[in-house]
Design an enzyme around this catalytic site. Structure first.
Site, PDB file in Angstrom:
ATOM      1  N   LYS A 113     -17.485  -9.625 -10.669  1.00 24.07           N
ATOM      2  CA  LYS A 113     -17.317 -10.849  -9.935  1.00 24.07           C
ATOM      3  C   LYS A 113     -18.398 -11.489  -9.113  1.00 24.07           C
ATOM      4  CE  LYS A 113     -12.422 -10.295  -8.801  1.00 24.07           C
ATOM      5  NZ  LYS A 113     -11.394 -10.157  -7.676  1.00 24.07           N
ATOM      6  N   LYS A 195      -4.776  -5.779 -22.995  1.00 26.26           N
ATOM      7  CA  LYS A 195      -3.614  -6.130 -22.422  1.00 26.26           C
ATOM      8  C   LYS A 195      -3.138  -7.444 -22.043  1.00 26.26           C
ATOM      9  CE  LYS A 195      -2.690  -4.201 -18.022  1.00 26.26           C
ATOM     10  NZ  LYS A 195      -2.965  -3.258 -16.867  1.00 26.26           N
ATOM     11  N   LYS A 198      -2.962 -12.070 -16.620  1.00 30.64           N
ATOM     12  CA  LYS A 198      -2.629 -13.532 -15.892  1.00 30.64           C
ATOM     13  C   LYS A 198      -4.051 -14.075 -16.053  1.00 30.64           C
ATOM     14  CE  LYS A 198      -2.650 -11.884 -11.218  1.00 30.64           C
ATOM     15  NZ  LYS A 198      -1.794 -11.863 -10.231  1.00 30.64           N
TER      16      LYS A 198
END
Ligand code: TRP
Length: 328
Positions: A113, A195, A198
């Site tokens: 991040k 996987k 979102k």
């Protein structure tokens, strides 16, 4: 013996996916008979990334409504919003003083991040795992259902709890990961070797729980398969295997029976059938979620009651911790 405690935190950013529904949320419903379950919508974690305030407020309520609609019964579970329980922030500060810069610098998520959000690598992003440790440790949690991406953070929580206990005695339970024995690992529709997520950029990869039936069916029709037209589960056929496993979970049929059902059929029909099954599964949840969101006073009441229960439980641990470190 009293029940063991399960804690999970859910970010209010984004809409839950079919992957999180079939892989996790759908199994939580049953846990409440055996465990004391806390499900916390972690809006405080979300502001480590800049948020539009109205959107954050709305998304937090949306997520709460989703959890209720997906059968996490607020009378059987403690369902609440993190920022309504100040003990999270208070314990987080104390735990900050028991966490090393070095440990936090090693967190994979922080490293990723801080590159992606280089313009806003704030201290909250760095100490995010400490707030997560506070979430968990406040409730003397025994078990935390975590995906792979959060294992390192749970490990840090265990280290910090152990370090604190070494200084002050047995204050915190050391939490363990909760590995569900059931629950499918649903993969992306476009990239069936990772996987379903979102945060995936290709929207056709992910089924969001809010997707209307026509969008769901369209996404399934576009699902990546292969060119040999055999409908069976095989490692070299990740796309077809994923669709079969989705269908198997939804219909409650074994994979072998699903393979039989589609034997000799073409991929077109197969994909549409799976898409329709998903659309049919989601429609009642979508209606229920919309109904709950519209019932503003009910949702406010659920949040307030959940927060009251959480505050009461959290107060016990926090009082012991404050006393241990020498606060008045
Ligand atoms: N960090 C978790 C995530 O991004 C959310 C979370 C916050 C959490 N606090 C938690 C998960 C405590 C488990 C336990 O998914």
């Amino acid at each position: 013996m009293s029940k063991q405690t399960i804690f999970s935190g859910i970010q209010p950013t984004g809409i839950p996916t079919l992957g999180s529904l079939l892989g996790a949320i759908k199994h939580w419903e049953r846990l409440s008979t055996e465990y004391t379950c806390l499900y916390c919508v972690v809006d405080m974690h979300s502001i480590t990334v800049r948020q539009n305030p109205e959107e954050l407020r709305a998304n937090t309520r949306q997520m709460l409504a989703w959890l209720i609609a997906l059968d996490i019964d607020p009378s059987q579970n403690i369902l609440y919003i993190q920022s309504q329980v100040p003990a999270h922030a208070e314990l987080s500060w104390i735990l900050n003083c028991f966490t090393y810069m070095g440990e936090l610098s090693r967190m994979t998520q922080f490293k990723e991040k801080s590159i992606k959000k280089a313009e806003n690598t704030n201290a909250g992003l760095f100490t995010y795992p400490v707030l997560m440790a506070a979430d968990i440790l406040l409730y003397q949690t025994n078990l935390v259902p975590v995906g792979d991406d959060q294992k390192q953070h749970l490990e840090l929580s265990r280290d910090v709890a152990g370090r604190f206990n070494k200084v002050y005695g047995d204050i915190f339970k050391i939490p363990e990961p909760y590995i569900a024995t059931v629950g499918a690992r649903i993969m992306g529709l476009q990239n069936p070797t990772s996987k379903m997520s979102k945060s995936e950029e290709n929207i056709n990869d992910t089924i969001f729980l809010s997707d209307p039936p026509n969008v769901i069916i369209k996404k399934f029709k576009k699902a990546v398969t292969d060119s040999d037209n055999q409908i069976c589960v095989l490692p070299e056929k990740p796309g077809v295997s994923n669709l079969l496993s989705i269908y198997s979970v939804i219909t409650g049929t074994t994979l072998a029976d699903c393979e039989k059902e589609f034997e000799g059929q073409g991929y077109g029909h197969f994909k549409t059938t799976v898409g329709e099954a998903v659309a049919d599964l989601l429609l009642p949840y979508q209606k229920e979620q919309a109904r709950i969101i519209a019932d503003t006073s009910y949702l406010t009441k659920v949040a307030e009651e959940g927060a009251a229960k959480a505050r009461e439980l959290a107060a016990t641990t926090l009082a012991i911790v404050k006393n241990a470190v020498g606060f008045q």
